[in-house]
Scaffold this motif. Structure first.
Motif, PDB file in Angstrom:
ATOM      1  N   ALA A  35      30.291  -2.293  32.024  1.00 45.37           N
ATOM      2  CA  ALA A  35      30.460  -2.196  33.416  1.00 45.37           C
ATOM      3  C   ALA A  35      31.055  -4.015  33.477  1.00 45.37           C
ATOM      4  O   ALA A  35      31.772  -4.211  34.173  1.00 45.37           O
ATOM      5  N   TYR A  36      29.886  -4.985  32.831  1.00 42.67           N
ATOM      6  CA  TYR A  36      30.267  -6.345  32.599  1.00 42.67           C
ATOM      7  C   TYR A  36      31.657  -6.813  32.302  1.00 42.67           C
ATOM      8  O   TYR A  36      32.565  -7.065  32.508  1.00 42.67           O
ATOM      9  N   TYR A  37      31.801  -5.941  30.628  1.00 46.30           N
ATOM     10  CA  TYR A  37      32.752  -6.113  30.454  1.00 46.30           C
ATOM     11  C   TYR A  37      34.122  -5.633  30.901  1.00 46.30           C
ATOM     12  O   TYR A  37      35.272  -6.086  31.180  1.00 46.30           O
ATOM     13  N   GLY A  38      34.231  -4.924  31.043  1.00 44.99           N
ATOM     14  CA  GLY A  38      35.168  -3.539  32.352  1.00 44.99           C
ATOM     15  C   GLY A  38      35.809  -4.670  33.700  1.00 44.99           C
ATOM     16  O   GLY A  38      36.837  -4.989  33.927  1.00 44.99           O
ATOM     17  N   ILE A  39      34.538  -5.298  34.432  1.00 36.18           N
ATOM     18  CA  ILE A  39      34.686  -6.328  35.571  1.00 36.18           C
ATOM     19  C   ILE A  39      35.498  -7.546  35.227  1.00 36.18           C
ATOM     20  O   ILE A  39      36.180  -7.922  35.287  1.00 36.18           O
ATOM     21  N   PHE A  40      34.692  -8.157  34.201  1.00 38.61           N
ATOM     22  CA  PHE A  40      34.790  -9.673  33.989  1.00 38.61           C
ATOM     23  C   PHE A  40      35.544 -10.008  32.592  1.00 38.61           C
ATOM     24  O   PHE A  40      36.343 -10.998  32.893  1.00 38.61           O
ATOM     25  N   HIS A  41      36.224  -9.054  32.021  1.00 35.85           N
ATOM     26  CA  HIS A  41      37.121  -9.539  31.020  1.00 35.85           C
ATOM     27  C   HIS A  41      38.567  -8.128  30.854  1.00 35.85           C
ATOM     28  O   HIS A  41      39.585  -9.215  30.681  1.00 35.85           O
ATOM     29  N   TYR A  42      37.905  -6.868  30.746  1.00 41.09           N
ATOM     30  CA  TYR A  42      39.209  -6.170  30.964  1.00 41.09           C
ATOM     31  C   TYR A  42      39.427  -6.158  32.123  1.00 41.09           C
ATOM     32  O   TYR A  42      41.594  -6.347  31.701  1.00 41.09           O
ATOM     33  N   GLY A  43      39.391  -6.766  33.394  1.00 43.82           N
ATOM     34  CA  GLY A  43      39.824  -5.605  34.941  1.00 43.82           C
ATOM     35  C   GLY A  43      40.961  -6.890  35.047  1.00 43.82           C
ATOM     36  O   GLY A  43      42.099  -7.021  35.271  1.00 43.82           O
ATOM     37  N   PRO A  44      40.091  -8.179  35.063  1.00 39.73           N
ATOM     38  CA  PRO A  44      41.157  -9.109  35.025  1.00 39.73           C
ATOM     39  C   PRO A  44      42.635  -9.545  34.110  1.00 39.73           C
ATOM     40  O   PRO A  44      43.745 -10.515  34.471  1.00 39.73           O
ATOM     41  N   MET A  45      42.462  -8.580  32.889  1.00 41.79           N
ATOM     42  CA  MET A  45      43.792  -8.444  32.253  1.00 41.79           C
ATOM     43  C   MET A  45      44.574  -8.494  31.877  1.00 41.79           C
ATOM     44  O   MET A  45      45.739  -8.886  32.364  1.00 41.79           O
ATOM     45  N   TYR A  46      45.182  -7.946  33.608  1.00 43.52           N
ATOM     46  CA  TYR A  46      46.433  -7.464  34.529  1.00 43.52           C
ATOM     47  C   TYR A  46      47.053  -8.701  34.997  1.00 43.52           C
ATOM     48  O   TYR A  46      47.952  -9.037  35.051  1.00 43.52           O
ATOM     49  N   GLY A  47      46.072  -9.974  35.767  1.00 51.50           N
ATOM     50  CA  GLY A  47      46.959 -11.359  35.411  1.00 51.50           C
ATOM     51  C   GLY A  47      47.304 -11.240  34.557  1.00 51.50           C
ATOM     52  O   GLY A  47      48.390 -12.536  34.657  1.00 51.50           O
ATOM     53  N   LEU A  48      47.551 -11.446  33.100  1.00 53.33           N
ATOM     54  CA  LEU A  48      48.366 -11.618  32.330  1.00 53.33           C
ATOM     55  C   LEU A  48      50.258 -11.674  32.597  1.00 53.33           C
ATOM     56  O   LEU A  48      50.752 -11.421  33.082  1.00 53.33           O
ATOM     57  N   LEU A  49      50.014 -10.213  33.734  1.00 54.03           N
ATOM     58  CA  LEU A  49      51.329 -10.362  33.934  1.00 54.03           C
ATOM     59  C   LEU A  49      52.431 -11.188  34.297  1.00 54.03           C
ATOM     60  O   LEU A  49      53.497 -11.330  34.896  1.00 54.03           O
ATOM     61  N   MET A  50      51.925 -12.138  35.289  1.00 49.44           N
ATOM     62  CA  MET A  50      51.836 -13.360  36.257  1.00 49.44           C
ATOM     63  C   MET A  50      52.222 -14.553  35.084  1.00 49.44           C
ATOM     64  O   MET A  50      53.808 -15.542  34.988  1.00 49.44           O
ATOM     65  N   ALA A  51      52.309 -14.310  33.848  1.00 54.74           N
ATOM     66  CA  ALA A  51      53.300 -14.825  32.754  1.00 54.74           C
ATOM     67  C   ALA A  51      54.270 -14.559  32.582  1.00 54.74           C
ATOM     68  O   ALA A  51      55.478 -15.454  31.829  1.00 54.74           O
ATOM     69  N   PHE A  52      55.076 -13.350  32.744  1.00 52.09           N
ATOM     70  CA  PHE A  52      56.228 -13.436  32.752  1.00 52.09           C
ATOM     71  C   PHE A  52      56.976 -13.750  33.829  1.00 52.09           C
ATOM     72  O   PHE A  52      58.359 -13.047  34.408  1.00 52.09           O
ATOM     73  N   GLN A  53      56.217 -13.783  34.799  1.00 57.98           N
ATOM     74  CA  GLN A  53      57.650 -14.278  36.861  1.00 57.98           C
ATOM     75  C   GLN A  53      57.406 -15.419  36.162  1.00 57.98           C
ATOM     76  O   GLN A  53      56.780 -16.550  35.582  1.00 57.98           O
ATOM     77  N   GLN A  54      58.105 -16.061  37.347  1.00 51.65           N
ATOM     78  CA  GLN A  54      59.036 -16.929  37.197  1.00 51.65           C
ATOM     79  C   GLN A  54      57.701 -18.319  37.869  1.00 51.65           C
ATOM     80  O   GLN A  54      57.393 -19.535  37.223  1.00 51.65           O
ATOM     81  N   ASN A  55      57.163 -17.560  39.346  1.00 52.32           N
ATOM     82  CA  ASN A  55      55.771 -18.954  40.029  1.00 52.32           C
ATOM     83  C   ASN A  55      54.639 -17.927  40.145  1.00 52.32           C
ATOM     84  O   ASN A  55      55.448 -17.137  40.949  1.00 52.32           O
ATOM     85  N   TYR A  56      53.590 -17.535  39.708  1.00 53.08           N
ATOM     86  CA  TYR A  56      52.920 -16.807  41.041  1.00 53.08           C
ATOM     87  C   TYR A  56      52.722 -17.482  42.210  1.00 53.08           C
ATOM     88  O   TYR A  56      52.650 -18.381  42.031  1.00 53.08           O
ATOM     89  N   SER A  57      53.080 -16.497  42.933  1.00 53.53           N
ATOM     90  CA  SER A  57      52.566 -16.950  44.560  1.00 53.53           C
ATOM     91  C   SER A  57      51.515 -16.097  45.174  1.00 53.53           C
ATOM     92  O   SER A  57      51.413 -14.877  45.212  1.00 53.53           O
ATOM     93  N   LEU A  58      50.196 -16.494  45.352  1.00 53.03           N
ATOM     94  CA  LEU A  58      48.968 -16.197  46.173  1.00 53.03           C
ATOM     95  C   LEU A  58      49.266 -15.156  47.425  1.00 53.03           C
ATOM     96  O   LEU A  58      48.782 -14.164  47.668  1.00 53.03           O
ATOM     97  N   SER A  59      50.598 -15.348  47.776  1.00 55.25           N
ATOM     98  CA  SER A  59      51.154 -14.488  49.634  1.00 55.25           C
ATOM     99  C   SER A  59      51.779 -13.275  48.648  1.00 55.25           C
ATOM    100  O   SER A  59      51.348 -12.419  49.251  1.00 55.25           O
ATOM    101  N   HIS A  60      52.507 -13.794  47.601  1.00 57.33           N
ATOM    102  CA  HIS A  60      53.325 -12.179  46.970  1.00 57.33           C
ATOM    103  C   HIS A  60      52.634 -11.254  46.298  1.00 57.33           C
ATOM    104  O   HIS A  60      52.626 -10.586  46.348  1.00 57.33           O
ATOM    105  N   GLY A  61      50.995 -12.208  45.485  1.00 56.67           N
ATOM    106  CA  GLY A  61      50.845 -10.581  44.431  1.00 56.67           C
ATOM    107  C   GLY A  61      51.781 -10.958  43.129  1.00 56.67           C
ATOM    108  O   GLY A  61      52.564 -11.526  43.475  1.00 56.67           O
ATOM    109  N   ILE A  62      50.685 -10.369  42.459  1.00 53.93           N
ATOM    110  CA  ILE A  62      51.152 -10.177  40.759  1.00 53.93           C
ATOM    111  C   ILE A  62      52.502  -9.293  41.243  1.00 53.93           C
ATOM    112  O   ILE A  62      53.419  -9.699  40.061  1.00 53.93           O
ATOM    113  N   TRP A  63      53.018  -8.632  42.155  1.00 55.60           N
ATOM    114  CA  TRP A  63      53.601  -7.752  41.681  1.00 55.60           C
ATOM    115  C   TRP A  63      55.164  -7.963  42.877  1.00 55.60           C
ATOM    116  O   TRP A  63      55.943  -7.700  42.542  1.00 55.60           O
ATOM    117  N   GLY A  64      55.280  -9.379  43.346  1.00 54.82           N
ATOM    118  CA  GLY A  64      55.766  -9.562  44.259  1.00 54.82           C
ATOM    119  C   GLY A  64      56.763 -11.188  43.693  1.00 54.82           C
ATOM    120  O   GLY A  64      57.963 -11.288  44.377  1.00 54.82           O
TER     121      GLY A  64
END
Length: 314
Positions: A35-64
């Protein structure tokens, strides 16, 4: 009536159920770790998607965000800083491995040869203590020792008729201070696992070696060293998997304007771009590149080790 060949027999399911009930507390501990590794290590990995975006915005989120593919990676590779950051990171890591990795092994072997248990406990306690000192305090100690006015390092230099030096502004002094202070702080604590490996060597092997006429050096070569080689190899593979992970906090605390040329590493660059400049997408791309290099080194080192001596992580 046709039975599904892939279905588990009731006996296997019953065995699994009994195994879980019998060792429920062991499996409960495993669940907590997962659970520790899932929540704090693997869970946040979806945030790597922002590396392929123009610029991450808190208001638009990862997919916006606007998707731009590998543009941030190309920008980083073409930037003025890329060569310097990669070079500094690798130099600090390689020197830390060459000088720092053998230090706890040698300390553990020397402590293992000590016959006085009281002296051995004292040395172990003294060598473990620096591990519990925070990085901020360690850097503060270094700054105090290297001060121009009555600093220990400059006092020693004065014995040899050398002029006092401002160590934290000297380009040639940054890497030695960083690496040697890391060894001082971590060698004692890291030696624990090697002492455990040495304690696991069968004492009958030493007795057999003595009967065959082997002295202390021969016993070390043919009993002690082979007994801890698997542990050394596994830890070395793991260390190579983090070769790009220099201690960002310590580098930032030790960094001064004159030493930027040798102290600026990928981790500090990610901190500046991501935290100070809020360019999250670009920082995520650089951090992802850093992680991929670590993974490549881990796989290559593991593959070489598996082919050379059949000891590997997988």
């Amino acid at each position: 009536m046709h039975l599904d060949p892939g279905a588990r027999s009731p006996s296997k399911l019953e065995f699994i159920r009994k195994e879980i009930v019998r060792n429920k507390y062991v499996y409960l501990m495993i669940v907590m770790v997962m659970a520790y590794y899932g929540i704090f290590h693997y869970g946040p990995m979806y945030g790597l998607l922002m590396a392929f975006q123009q610029n991450y915005s808190l208001s638009h989120g990862i997919w916006g965000g606007e998707w731009i593919g590998f543009e941030h990676f190309r920008t980083f590779f073409d930037s003025y800083y890329f060569g310097r950051l990669l070079k500094n990171t690798l130099i600090l890591s390689f020197y830390s491995i060459i000088l720092g990795f053998p230090a706890p092994i040698l300390l553990a072997i020397l402590l293992n040869e000590v016959r006085s248990s009281k002296f051995k406990r004292v040395v172990q306690t003294v060598s473990y203590l620096p591990h519990f000192i925070s990085i901020v305090v360690v850097v503060g100690i270094l700054k105090t020792f290297s001060s121009l006015d009555n600093g220990l390092f400059n006092i020693v230099r004065s014995f040899f008729s050398l002029e006092p030096v401002m160590f934290f502004t000297e380009v040639d002094m940054f890497r030695p201070m960083y690496i040697l202070s890391n060894i001082w702080q971590g060698a004692g604590w890291s030696s624990i696992i090697f002492l455990a490996a040495l304690a696991g060597i069968d004492s009958q092997l030493y007795e057999a070696a003595k009967i065959d006429g082997a002295g202390r050096w021969k016993q070390f070569l043919h009993v002690t060293l082979p007994g801890i080689i698997p542990t050394i190899i596994v830890l070395f593979i793991l260390r190579m998997g983090g070769i790009m992970n220099a201690d960002m906090q310590k580098v930032l605390l030790m960094q001064t304007a004159p030493t930027y040329e040798v102290s600026d590493i990928i981790a500090t660059f990610v901190y500046r771009v991501g935290v100070q400049q809020a360019n999250f997408s670009y920082a995520a791309a650089v951090g992802l590149f850093n992680g991929i290099i670590n993974l490549i080194f881990l796989i290559i080192t593991n593959m070489i080790s598996r082919k050379a001596n059949q000891t590997s992580l997988w």
